[in-house]
Design a protein around this motif. Structure first.
Motif, PDB file in Angstrom:
ATOM      1  N   LEU A   1      12.439 -97.364 -13.710  1.00 13.48           N
ATOM      2  CA  LEU A   1      13.898 -96.858 -13.164  1.00 13.48           C
ATOM      3  C   LEU A   1      14.353 -95.618 -13.583  1.00 13.48           C
ATOM      4  O   LEU A   1      14.225 -95.144 -11.697  1.00 13.48           O
ATOM      5  CB  LEU A   1      15.194 -97.791 -13.760  1.00 13.48           C
ATOM      6  N   THR A   2      13.844 -94.862 -13.849  1.00 10.86           N
ATOM      7  CA  THR A   2      13.945 -93.302 -13.227  1.00 10.86           C
ATOM      8  C   THR A   2      12.953 -92.296 -12.410  1.00 10.86           C
ATOM      9  O   THR A   2      13.261 -91.405 -12.162  1.00 10.86           O
ATOM     10  CB  THR A   2      13.876 -92.955 -14.848  1.00 10.86           C
TER      11      THR A   2
ATOM     12  N   LEU B   1      14.584 -94.158  -8.675  1.00  3.03           N
ATOM     13  CA  LEU B   1      15.757 -92.816  -8.965  1.00  3.03           C
ATOM     14  C   LEU B   1      15.134 -92.016  -8.645  1.00  3.03           C
ATOM     15  O   LEU B   1      15.371 -90.533  -8.891  1.00  3.03           O
ATOM     16  CB  LEU B   1      16.132 -92.619 -10.244  1.00  3.03           C
ATOM     17  N   LYS B   2      13.323 -91.609  -8.601  1.00  2.88           N
ATOM     18  CA  LYS B   2      12.677 -90.464  -7.720  1.00  2.88           C
ATOM     19  C   LYS B   2      13.086 -89.531  -6.872  1.00  2.88           C
ATOM     20  O   LYS B   2      13.300 -90.259  -5.943  1.00  2.88           O
ATOM     21  CB  LYS B   2      11.399 -90.162  -7.864  1.00  2.88           C
TER      22      LYS B   2
ATOM     23  N   TYR C   1      16.245 -95.718  -4.240  1.00  3.16           N
ATOM     24  CA  TYR C   1      15.725 -95.208  -2.759  1.00  3.16           C
ATOM     25  C   TYR C   1      16.604 -94.853  -2.373  1.00  3.16           C
ATOM     26  O   TYR C   1      16.643 -94.769  -0.897  1.00  3.16           O
ATOM     27  CB  TYR C   1      15.074 -96.099  -2.195  1.00  3.16           C
ATOM     28  N   SER C   2      17.522 -93.799  -3.225  1.00  9.54           N
ATOM     29  CA  SER C   2      18.936 -94.039  -1.912  1.00  9.54           C
ATOM     30  C   SER C   2      19.319 -92.724  -2.959  1.00  9.54           C
ATOM     31  O   SER C   2      20.412 -92.739  -3.657  1.00  9.54           O
ATOM     32  CB  SER C   2      20.080 -94.957  -2.015  1.00  9.54           C
TER      33      SER C   2
ATOM     34  N   TYR D   1      23.294 -91.975 -15.146  1.00 12.71           N
ATOM     35  CA  TYR D   1      23.472 -93.701 -13.621  1.00 12.71           C
ATOM     36  C   TYR D   1      23.523 -94.552 -13.772  1.00 12.71           C
ATOM     37  O   TYR D   1      24.975 -95.004 -13.158  1.00 12.71           O
ATOM     38  CB  TYR D   1      20.819 -93.525 -14.135  1.00 12.71           C
ATOM     39  N   HIS D   2      23.924 -94.772 -15.050  1.00 10.95           N
ATOM     40  CA  HIS D   2      24.967 -95.879 -15.787  1.00 10.95           C
ATOM     41  C   HIS D   2      26.356 -95.426 -15.196  1.00 10.95           C
ATOM     42  O   HIS D   2      27.098 -96.614 -14.697  1.00 10.95           O
ATOM     43  CB  HIS D   2      25.212 -96.665 -17.296  1.00 10.95           C
ATOM     44  N   ALA D   3      26.667 -94.316 -15.562  1.00  7.54           N
ATOM     45  CA  ALA D   3      27.717 -93.974 -15.469  1.00  7.54           C
ATOM     46  C   ALA D   3      27.984 -93.719 -13.890  1.00  7.54           C
ATOM     47  O   ALA D   3      28.985 -93.772 -13.543  1.00  7.54           O
ATOM     48  CB  ALA D   3      28.120 -92.368 -15.988  1.00  7.54           C
TER      49      ALA D   3
END
Length: 224
Positions: free
Chosen positions: A141-142, A146-147, A153-154, A188-190
């Motif tokens: 994920l990270t 999320l890179k 990817y956004s 990320y969750h928040a």
């Protein structure tokens, strides 16, 4: 008969479809609370897999699985491309993340969080699955999705984020597990949930169920 979206209000699997519906301002689809109805003959005739969300069309046809419903909504209503891109390569990446969520990451969640539904879970399995999250899935994920981006990817949230983030709330059912979640994943969750304020009430339902859970395994520690 009007199109209906059958949901379970506190369900992470329902939250993505519900958030998509509200974010796109879709008003001609009726939201139906399916609590205690998914095993009824009427529901099973529509969806033999007895799952939510389920999107029921006026002609009696229905589709289920949250990602399939989110894709349909984005393709069918104005503004959907802000949550699901029209570019084929970009869309394929979002599809890939959604498939990863369904086939890899989410498999770890039931053992950790389904105790809130009074479903008996093994502490050993919960520890094992949380270790899988830490050792593999959170890194994917990270470090991959999320890179260099705030979302998968956004730079803006998509249906992939709506597939992933609400389900992470289940980890809060075991407070020491949540304490061990990497801060990058918590942020990320928040960030995702905060991007959809119209669905906050539903996000909060699941959060409360998890944070107030005091049943078996609530105080379990993760494996070192």
């Amino acid at each position: 008969m009007a199109t209906k979206l059958h949901i379970l209000p506190p369900s992470a699997n329902s939250h993505g479809a519900l958030a998509t519906l509200r974010e796109l301002g879709i008003e001609n689809i009726e939201i139906v609370n399916a609590y205690a109805k998914t095993r009824s003959p009427e529901f099973l005739a529509m969806n033999p897999c007895h799952t939510c969300p389920t999107l029921e069309f006026g002609d009696g046809v229905a589709i289920w699985e949250s990602c399939a419903i989110m894709r349909y909504l984005c393709r069918s209503f104005p503004g959907g491309d802000k949550l699901y891109p029209k570019d084929l390569q970009a869309a394929a990446r979002i599809d890939m993340v959604c498939d990863w969520r369904q086939t890899s990451m989410y498999n770890c969640i039931p053992a950790i969080g389904y105790g809130i539904f009074n479903m008996e879970q093994s502490d050993e399995e919960a520890q094992k699955q949380f270790k899988n999250l830490i050792d593999e899935h959170f890194k994917t994920l990270t470090e991959v999705f999320l890179k260099d981006n705030k979302f998968c990817y956004s730079d803006t949230p998509t249906i992939a984020d709506l597939a992933i983030a609400p389900s992470l709330t289940f980890i809060k059912a075991r407070s020491k597990f949540w304490d061990a979640v990497p801060q990058e994943v918590k942020d990320y969750h928040a960030r995702v949930l905060g991007s959809f304020p119209h669905t906050k009430e539903n996000f909060d339902m699941l959060d409360t169920m998890c944070t107030e859970y005091s049943g078996d395994g609530a105080d379990l520690s993760p494996l070192e």
